[in-house]
Design a protein around this motif. Structure first.
Motif, PDB file in Angstrom:
ATOM      1  N   LEU A 161       0.835  -1.205   0.000  1.00 43.77           N
ATOM      2  CA  LEU A 161       0.000   0.000   0.000  1.00 43.77           C
ATOM      3  C   LEU A 161       0.871   1.257   0.000  1.00 43.77           C
ATOM      4  CD1 LEU A 161      -2.917   1.119   0.183  1.00 43.77           C
ATOM      5  CD2 LEU A 161      -2.585   1.249   2.666  1.00 43.77           C
ATOM      6  N   LEU A 162       0.679   2.091  -1.026  1.00 42.58           N
ATOM      7  CA  LEU A 162       1.409   3.364  -1.068  1.00 42.58           C
ATOM      8  C   LEU A 162       0.604   4.500  -0.463  1.00 42.58           C
ATOM      9  CD1 LEU A 162       3.199   3.549  -4.550  1.00 42.58           C
ATOM     10  CD2 LEU A 162       3.965   2.496  -2.435  1.00 42.58           C
ATOM     11  N   GLY A 163      -0.731   4.424  -0.565  1.00 42.95           N
ATOM     12  CA  GLY A 163      -1.550   5.503  -0.022  1.00 42.95           C
ATOM     13  C   GLY A 163      -2.926   5.537  -0.657  1.00 42.95           C
ATOM     14  N   LEU A 164      -3.464   6.736  -0.788  1.00 40.57           N
ATOM     15  CA  LEU A 164      -4.823   6.916  -1.302  1.00 40.57           C
ATOM     16  C   LEU A 164      -4.816   7.579  -2.677  1.00 40.57           C
ATOM     17  CD1 LEU A 164      -6.765   8.194   1.862  1.00 40.57           C
ATOM     18  CD2 LEU A 164      -6.512   5.837   1.013  1.00 40.57           C
ATOM     19  N   MET A 165      -5.857   7.285  -3.426  1.00 38.99           N
ATOM     20  CA  MET A 165      -6.063   7.906  -4.740  1.00 38.99           C
ATOM     21  C   MET A 165      -7.468   8.488  -4.773  1.00 38.99           C
ATOM     22  SD  MET A 165      -7.805   7.420  -7.846  1.00 38.99           S
ATOM     23  CE  MET A 165      -7.601   6.845  -9.527  1.00 38.99           C
ATOM     24  N   ALA A 166      -7.645   9.609  -5.488  1.00 38.66           N
ATOM     25  CA  ALA A 166      -8.985  10.167  -5.664  1.00 38.66           C
ATOM     26  C   ALA A 166      -9.050  11.030  -6.923  1.00 38.66           C
ATOM     27  CB  ALA A 166      -9.385  11.013  -4.450  1.00 38.66           C
ATOM     28  N   VAL A 167     -10.272  11.135  -7.424  1.00 35.19           N
ATOM     29  CA  VAL A 167     -10.595  12.038  -8.530  1.00 35.19           C
ATOM     30  C   VAL A 167     -11.505  13.114  -7.942  1.00 35.19           C
ATOM     31  CG1 VAL A 167     -11.750  12.218 -10.771  1.00 35.19           C
ATOM     32  CG2 VAL A 167     -10.490  10.126 -10.185  1.00 35.19           C
ATOM     33  N   ALA A 168     -11.211  14.371  -8.228  1.00 31.22           N
ATOM     34  CA  ALA A 168     -12.038  15.453  -7.685  1.00 31.22           C
ATOM     35  C   ALA A 168     -13.455  15.366  -8.262  1.00 31.22           C
ATOM     36  CB  ALA A 168     -11.421  16.807  -8.009  1.00 31.22           C
ATOM     37  N   PRO A 169     -14.477  15.656  -7.459  1.00 28.94           N
ATOM     38  CA  PRO A 169     -15.842  15.681  -7.973  1.00 28.94           C
ATOM     39  C   PRO A 169     -15.993  16.798  -9.003  1.00 28.94           C
ATOM     40  CG  PRO A 169     -15.798  15.867  -5.562  1.00 28.94           C
ATOM     41  CD  PRO A 169     -14.402  16.026  -6.037  1.00 28.94           C
ATOM     42  N   LEU A 170     -16.980  16.653  -9.882  1.00 23.71           N
ATOM     43  CA  LEU A 170     -17.167  17.659 -10.936  1.00 23.71           C
ATOM     44  C   LEU A 170     -17.886  18.896 -10.426  1.00 23.71           C
ATOM     45  CD1 LEU A 170     -18.312  15.162 -13.707  1.00 23.71           C
ATOM     46  CD2 LEU A 170     -16.072  16.297 -13.511  1.00 23.71           C
ATOM     47  N   ASP A 171     -18.654  18.725  -9.359  1.00 26.25           N
ATOM     48  CA  ASP A 171     -19.591  19.774  -8.968  1.00 26.25           C
ATOM     49  C   ASP A 171     -19.173  20.528  -7.708  1.00 26.25           C
ATOM     50  OD1 ASP A 171     -19.821  17.646  -7.344  1.00 26.25           O
ATOM     51  OD2 ASP A 171     -21.996  17.429  -7.492  1.00 26.25           O
ATOM     52  N   GLU A 172     -17.913  20.451  -7.363  1.00 29.16           N
ATOM     53  CA  GLU A 172     -17.444  21.258  -6.235  1.00 29.16           C
ATOM     54  C   GLU A 172     -15.984  21.615  -6.487  1.00 29.16           C
ATOM     55  OE1 GLU A 172     -16.353  19.279  -2.460  1.00 29.16           O
ATOM     56  OE2 GLU A 172     -17.357  17.500  -3.224  1.00 29.16           O
ATOM     57  N   PRO A 173     -15.492  22.644  -5.822  1.00 25.19           N
ATOM     58  CA  PRO A 173     -14.093  23.014  -6.033  1.00 25.19           C
ATOM     59  C   PRO A 173     -13.163  21.871  -5.629  1.00 25.19           C
ATOM     60  CG  PRO A 173     -15.245  24.669  -4.713  1.00 25.19           C
ATOM     61  CD  PRO A 173     -16.176  23.508  -4.862  1.00 25.19           C
ATOM     62  N   ALA A 174     -12.059  21.724  -6.347  1.00 25.56           N
ATOM     63  CA  ALA A 174     -11.175  20.578  -6.131  1.00 25.56           C
ATOM     64  C   ALA A 174     -10.407  20.685  -4.815  1.00 25.56           C
ATOM     65  CB  ALA A 174     -10.202  20.464  -7.296  1.00 25.56           C
ATOM     66  N   ARG A 175     -10.013  21.879  -4.457  1.00 29.25           N
ATOM     67  CA  ARG A 175      -9.086  21.974  -3.316  1.00 29.25           C
ATOM     68  C   ARG A 175      -9.645  21.390  -2.016  1.00 29.25           C
ATOM     69  NH1 ARG A 175      -4.531  26.037  -1.461  1.00 29.25           N
ATOM     70  NH2 ARG A 175      -4.065  24.889   0.448  1.00 29.25           N
ATOM     71  N   PRO A 176     -10.878  21.782  -1.604  1.00 29.41           N
ATOM     72  CA  PRO A 176     -11.387  21.167  -0.369  1.00 29.41           C
ATOM     73  C   PRO A 176     -11.610  19.659  -0.511  1.00 29.41           C
ATOM     74  CG  PRO A 176     -13.003  22.715  -1.310  1.00 29.41           C
ATOM     75  CD  PRO A 176     -11.736  22.869  -2.094  1.00 29.41           C
ATOM     76  N   ALA A 177     -11.902  19.213  -1.708  1.00 27.25           N
ATOM     77  CA  ALA A 177     -12.068  17.772  -1.914  1.00 27.25           C
ATOM     78  C   ALA A 177     -10.725  17.060  -1.689  1.00 27.25           C
ATOM     79  CB  ALA A 177     -12.605  17.497  -3.312  1.00 27.25           C
ATOM     80  N   PHE A 178      -9.651  17.640  -2.222  1.00 27.93           N
ATOM     81  CA  PHE A 178      -8.331  17.040  -2.024  1.00 27.93           C
ATOM     82  C   PHE A 178      -7.905  17.130  -0.551  1.00 27.93           C
ATOM     83  CE2 PHE A 178      -7.336  18.124  -6.708  1.00 27.93           C
ATOM     84  CZ  PHE A 178      -7.756  16.868  -7.125  1.00 27.93           C
ATOM     85  N   ALA A 179      -8.336  18.192   0.113  1.00 26.23           N
ATOM     86  CA  ALA A 179      -8.036  18.302   1.543  1.00 26.23           C
ATOM     87  C   ALA A 179      -8.695  17.153   2.305  1.00 26.23           C
ATOM     88  CB  ALA A 179      -8.505  19.657   2.081  1.00 26.23           C
ATOM     89  N   ARG A 180      -9.891  16.755   1.867  1.00 25.16           N
ATOM     90  CA  ARG A 180     -10.557  15.619   2.527  1.00 25.16           C
ATOM     91  C   ARG A 180      -9.746  14.337   2.359  1.00 25.16           C
ATOM     92  NH1 ARG A 180     -15.349  17.224  -0.105  1.00 25.16           N
ATOM     93  NH2 ARG A 180     -16.005  15.154  -0.797  1.00 25.16           N
ATOM     94  N   VAL A 181      -9.136  14.163   1.192  1.00 24.89           N
ATOM     95  CA  VAL A 181      -8.322  12.961   0.974  1.00 24.89           C
ATOM     96  C   VAL A 181      -7.136  12.957   1.949  1.00 24.89           C
ATOM     97  CG1 VAL A 181      -7.009  11.619  -0.702  1.00 24.89           C
ATOM     98  CG2 VAL A 181      -8.986  12.968  -1.463  1.00 24.89           C
ATOM     99  N   ARG A 182      -6.500  14.101   2.068  1.00 20.76           N
ATOM    100  CA  ARG A 182      -5.366  14.200   2.996  1.00 20.76           C
ATOM    101  C   ARG A 182      -5.807  13.880   4.423  1.00 20.76           C
ATOM    102  NH1 ARG A 182      -4.341  18.268   5.695  1.00 20.76           N
ATOM    103  NH2 ARG A 182      -5.269  19.825   4.300  1.00 20.76           N
ATOM    104  N   GLU A 183      -6.978  14.410   4.814  1.00 23.73           N
ATOM    105  CA  GLU A 183      -7.473  14.143   6.168  1.00 23.73           C
ATOM    106  C   GLU A 183      -7.818  12.665   6.352  1.00 23.73           C
ATOM    107  OE1 GLU A 183      -9.235  18.638   6.158  1.00 23.73           O
ATOM    108  OE2 GLU A 183     -10.680  16.978   6.260  1.00 23.73           O
TER     109      GLU A 183
END
Ligand code: PLP
Length: 232
Positions: A161-183
């Motif tokens: 396991l290296l970590g997590l992967m995600a694709v930003a949702p289309l209908d919201e700004p990417a930055r807070p979505a990526f912050a959720r992945v980090r959290e």
């Protein structure tokens, strides 16, 4: 408009440079070392010849999202020293075949797939994909099932396991979505697997947001390859 059928080596070189400078600038703003950020060039729908051109320009990591296409290209380009990243949804019955040519799988999203990838002989790098939307069709495990899936990966031989992967949702700004992945990583991955710090997130249009939130693996398609040919 770019001529997609014949993105020349000069175009590719210029776009690679432009992306590298975007990554460098985003890293500078985030006070990060750009050496800790790997760019995977997503070559889906493009011919093997384009991947070969990219390799002559120094590209070492390529991403594909469909098994048959990825397998064919990996076979055709077996003479090149490339790392193949599988980034698409993966059927369990195709899992072992993907293992055979892929160096990393970014789209682990359910226990059955983990079981299908089990191996006592070789080890493959992987990321657990998190779904940042309410739509199960988008791929990835729901955040409330993440912890259990991470435990399952860690208990399965043959998966690193290296970590997590995600694709930003289309209908919201990417930055807070990526912050959720980090959290989510801090909460559910690092306590169990402190070495699994990688975050595979950020595409052509949102790589700056991803770098700002700690991405270690960017998956960049069109910004480097030009628009994809229309799928058949
Ligand atoms: C196609 C794809 C990418 C690259 O997208 P671009 O917008 O072309 O940079 C990244 N990640 C995944 C999972 C993809 O399917």
């Amino acid at each position: 408009m770019t001529d997609e059928r014949s993105a020349g080596v000069d175009d590719l070189r210029a776009r690679l440079r432009a992306v590298a400078s975007r990554v460098g600038e985003a890293a500078r703003l985030a006070d990060r070392d750009p050496a800790g950020i790997r760019t995977i060039v997503v070559t889906k729908f493009h011919p093997a010849s384009l991947v070969r051109d990219l390799a002559t320009l120094g590209v070492t990591d390529v991403g594909e999202n469909r098994h048959q296409e990825a397998q064919a290209k990996a076979l055709e380009l077996a003479d090149l020293d490339l790392s193949w990243h599988f980034i698409g949804q993966l059927q369990s019955k195709k899992a072992r075949q993907v293992r055979a040519y892929a160096d990393a799988i970014h789209s682990i999203d359910r226990a059955a797939l983990v079981d299908a990838l089990r191996s006592d002989e070789t080890s493959i790098d992987c990321f657990v994909q998190v779904n940042l939307t309410d739509d199960p069709g988008r791929g990835g495990v729901a955040p409330d099932e993440l912890e259990g899936l991470v435990e399952h990966v860690l208990a399965t031989p043959g998966l690193r396991l290296l970590g997590l992967m995600a694709v930003a949702p289309l209908d919201e700004p990417a930055r807070p979505a990526f912050a959720r992945v980090r959290e989510l990583s801090e909460r559910f991955v690092l306590p169990m697997a402190p070495e699994a710090r990688s975050l595979s997130m950020g595409m052509s249009h949102d790589l700056e947001d991803a770098v700002a939130e700690g991405a270690t693996h960017l998956r960049i398609g069109t910004a480097i390859t030009g628009n994809r040919p229309i799928a058949g």
